[in-house]
Design a protein around this motif. Structure first.
Motif, PDB file in Angstrom:
ATOM      1  N   SER A  36      87.264  29.575-103.973  1.00 26.23           N
ATOM      2  CA  SER A  36      86.071  29.922-104.749  1.00 26.23           C
ATOM      3  C   SER A  36      86.038  31.392-105.144  1.00 26.23           C
ATOM      4  CB  SER A  36      84.803  29.555-103.979  1.00 26.23           C
ATOM      5  OG  SER A  36      84.749  30.239-102.746  1.00 26.23           O
ATOM      6  N   TRP A  89      73.062  27.815-113.319  1.00 22.00           N
ATOM      7  CA  TRP A  89      74.080  26.907-113.860  1.00 22.00           C
ATOM      8  C   TRP A  89      73.661  26.404-115.235  1.00 22.00           C
ATOM      9  CZ3 TRP A  89      74.480  23.529-108.857  1.00 22.00           C
ATOM     10  CH2 TRP A  89      75.155  24.237-107.872  1.00 22.00           C
ATOM     11  N   ASP A 118      83.270  27.938-114.224  1.00 24.09           N
ATOM     12  CA  ASP A 118      84.496  27.940-115.033  1.00 24.09           C
ATOM     13  C   ASP A 118      85.215  26.604-114.895  1.00 24.09           C
ATOM     14  OD1 ASP A 118      84.061  30.497-115.970  1.00 24.09           O
ATOM     15  OD2 ASP A 118      85.357  31.446-114.475  1.00 24.09           O
ATOM     16  N   ASP A 160      86.073  29.168 -99.514  1.00 27.11           N
ATOM     17  CA  ASP A 160      86.419  30.582 -99.630  1.00 27.11           C
ATOM     18  C   ASP A 160      87.793  30.814 -99.013  1.00 27.11           C
ATOM     19  OD1 ASP A 160      86.107  31.158 -96.843  1.00 27.11           O
ATOM     20  OD2 ASP A 160      83.988  31.579 -97.126  1.00 27.11           O
ATOM     21  N   SER A 208      85.622  29.993-110.241  1.00 26.65           N
ATOM     22  CA  SER A 208      84.186  29.723-110.063  1.00 26.65           C
ATOM     23  C   SER A 208      83.882  28.272-110.412  1.00 26.65           C
ATOM     24  CB  SER A 208      83.349  30.657-110.947  1.00 26.65           C
ATOM     25  OG  SER A 208      83.353  30.216-112.283  1.00 26.65           O
TER      26      SER A 208
END
Length: 135
Positions: free
Chosen positions: A93, A126, A100, A72, A97
């Motif tokens: 992040s 996922w 992606d 992060d 993502s």
């Protein structure tokens, strides 16, 4: 043992398991807020010591397609200083993502993970979002 030796051994194990990618989150089997030292796999492999992160390791890393370390925003600078920049791409992040990023890696990927470290809810999400990828 150095992080590069550990990483090399992990890459060999990923390839031997016939996987394309392998996920290592900074969590323990209880998904608690703090990861105890015995369960701190990500720092052991990468050298990154922040409290939040997800490593994505490749069976066949190249200079163009490195391993990825998702952190992060608090840890982008720290991660870049702590991990080998020739082996890892550090990603925020909040900006990229995991799904992606995985979709950009190609189709029909086989992705492995330790089932004790990924929740069933995560895996199901996922699986639904990334068709053609085996988790």
């Amino acid at each position: 043992m150095t992080h590069s030796v550990i990483l090399s051994q992990l890459v060999q194990a990923i390839a031997a398991a016939k996987l394309d990618l392998y996920l290592v989150p900074m969590v323990d089997e209880f998904q608690g807020e703090y990861t105890p030292d015995y369960a701190a796999r990500l720092p052991y492999i990468t050298g990154f010591t922040g409290s939040a992160g997800l490593g994505v390791f490749r069976a066949q890393p190249t200079a163009e397609k490195k391993h990825a370390l998702f952190v992060d925003g608090r840890y982008t600078l720290q991660a870049a200083q702590q991990v080998d920049g020739e082996a890892f791409t550090v990603l925020n992040s909040g900006e990229v993502s995991l799904l992606d990023w995985v979709r950009d890696q190609g189709e029909c990927l086989r992705i492995g993970f330790d089932p004790w470290l990924i929740t069933e809810h995560q895996r199901e999400g996922w699986q639904k979002a990334a068709h053609g990828i085996q988790w």
